[in-house]
Design a protein around this motif. Structure first.
Motif, short mmCIF file in Angstrom:
data_model
loop_
_atom_site.label_atom_id
_atom_site.label_comp_id
_atom_site.label_asym_id
_atom_site.label_seq_id
_atom_site.Cartn_x
_atom_site.Cartn_y
_atom_site.Cartn_z
N ALA A 1 -23.07 -24.47 0.99
CA ALA A 1 -23.31 -23.61 2.15
C ALA A 1 -24.64 -22.87 2.00
O ALA A 1 -25.42 -22.77 2.96
CB ALA A 1 -22.17 -22.61 2.32
N ILE A 2 -24.93 -22.40 0.81
CA ILE A 2 -26.21 -21.70 0.58
C ILE A 2 -27.38 -22.65 0.73
O ILE A 2 -28.37 -22.34 1.41
CB ILE A 2 -26.21 -21.03 -0.81
N PRO B 1 -16.89 -23.60 -6.25
CA PRO B 1 -18.32 -23.40 -6.48
C PRO B 1 -19.22 -24.34 -5.69
O PRO B 1 -20.29 -23.94 -5.24
CB PRO B 1 -18.47 -23.61 -7.98
N HIS B 2 -18.79 -25.57 -5.50
CA HIS B 2 -19.63 -26.54 -4.79
C HIS B 2 -19.70 -26.24 -3.29
O HIS B 2 -20.73 -26.46 -2.66
CB HIS B 2 -19.15 -27.96 -5.05
N VAL B 3 -18.61 -25.72 -2.74
CA VAL B 3 -18.62 -25.35 -1.32
C VAL B 3 -19.58 -24.18 -1.09
O VAL B 3 -20.38 -24.20 -0.15
CB VAL B 3 -17.18 -24.99 -0.84
N ILE B 4 -19.51 -23.19 -1.98
CA ILE B 4 -20.40 -22.03 -1.84
C ILE B 4 -21.85 -22.46 -2.02
O ILE B 4 -22.72 -22.08 -1.22
CB ILE B 4 -20.02 -20.94 -2.87
N ALA B 5 -22.11 -23.27 -3.05
CA ALA B 5 -23.48 -23.72 -3.31
C ALA B 5 -24.00 -24.58 -2.17
O ALA B 5 -25.16 -24.44 -1.75
CB ALA B 5 -23.54 -24.50 -4.63
N ASP C 1 -15.81 -30.50 -4.92
CA ASP C 1 -14.67 -29.64 -5.23
C ASP C 1 -13.33 -30.30 -4.93
O ASP C 1 -12.28 -29.77 -5.31
CB ASP C 1 -14.76 -28.32 -4.45
N PHE D 1 -22.15 -20.74 -10.07
CA PHE D 1 -20.91 -20.27 -9.45
C PHE D 1 -19.69 -20.72 -10.25
O PHE D 1 -18.70 -19.99 -10.34
CB PHE D 1 -20.80 -20.75 -8.00
N ALA E 1 -16.07 -18.85 -9.64
CA ALA E 1 -15.81 -18.96 -8.20
C ALA E 1 -14.76 -20.04 -7.95
O ALA E 1 -14.73 -21.06 -8.64
CB ALA E 1 -17.09 -19.30 -7.46
N ALA F 1 -20.10 -30.40 -0.78
CA ALA F 1 -18.83 -29.69 -0.91
C ALA F 1 -17.73 -30.60 -1.42
O ALA F 1 -16.75 -30.13 -2.01
CB ALA F 1 -18.44 -29.08 0.43
#
Length: 167
Positions: A139-140, A133-137, A65, A125, A130, A62
């Motif tokens: 988390a996934i 994008p790195h936080v979402i990726a 970002d 993302f 988004a 994360a």
């Protein structure tokens, strides 16, 4: 071959080794290797280490970002956390086995696949617009990794029981 050579069926003290005794000794060695491997697996995949590893992985991914000076600033606490985790892991470990070359190869392959999946997701993302994008990726990726832990544990236990997970 003289009596000093244990290959001729006699031990160094002159007693012969029966095939049943040798087989029982080898079975005992294999059982002890399996026990130590299982103890190491339980220790390494304990909730404590999984939680810290997941947090470290999430924070590392994360941090891409964050703006320029802060993204790199996350590196130092991450390295400190890894050092503390390794120290605690080794200090509390019930057994101290050296990792086999096969286990090391599997770990490296999984790590590379993890980074690859993260990069692909983050790129998708980012292309989709988004905001982080790195936080979402991350988390996934971390969530999927935590969901896959029970399956990985079963595979490792099977390898240990079959004898392919050691040495």
């Amino acid at each position: 071959m003289g009596p000093d050579n244990p290959r001729d069926g006699e031990s160094r003290d002159g007693r012969t080794v029966e095939p049943g005794d040798a087989r029982a000794a080898l079975d005992d060695i294999r059982r002890r290797q399996e026990q130590s491997g299982m103890a190491e697996l339980r220790h390494g995949l304990s909730p404590f280490y999984l939680t810290w590893a997941a947090l470290l992985l999430f924070a590392s991914f994360a941090s891409f970002d964050l703006p320029n000076p802060w993204g790199g600033a996350v590196l130092f606490p991450g390295i400190v956390l890894v050092a503390v985790m390794v120290f605690a892991y080794l200090r509390r470990a019930p057994v101290r086995n050296k990792p086999s070359s096969g286990a090391t190869l599997i770990a490296v392959a999984c790590g590379l696949a993890l980074v690859g999946v993260f990069r692909v997701l983050a790129g998708a993302f980012e292309a989709g617009g988004a905001p982080a994008p790195h936080v979402i990726a991350s988390a996934i990726v971390v969530g999927v990794c935590l969901l896959l832990v029970p399956y990985g544990r079963r595979i490792a236990e099977t390898r240990l029981r079959s004898g392919t997970g050691s040495g």
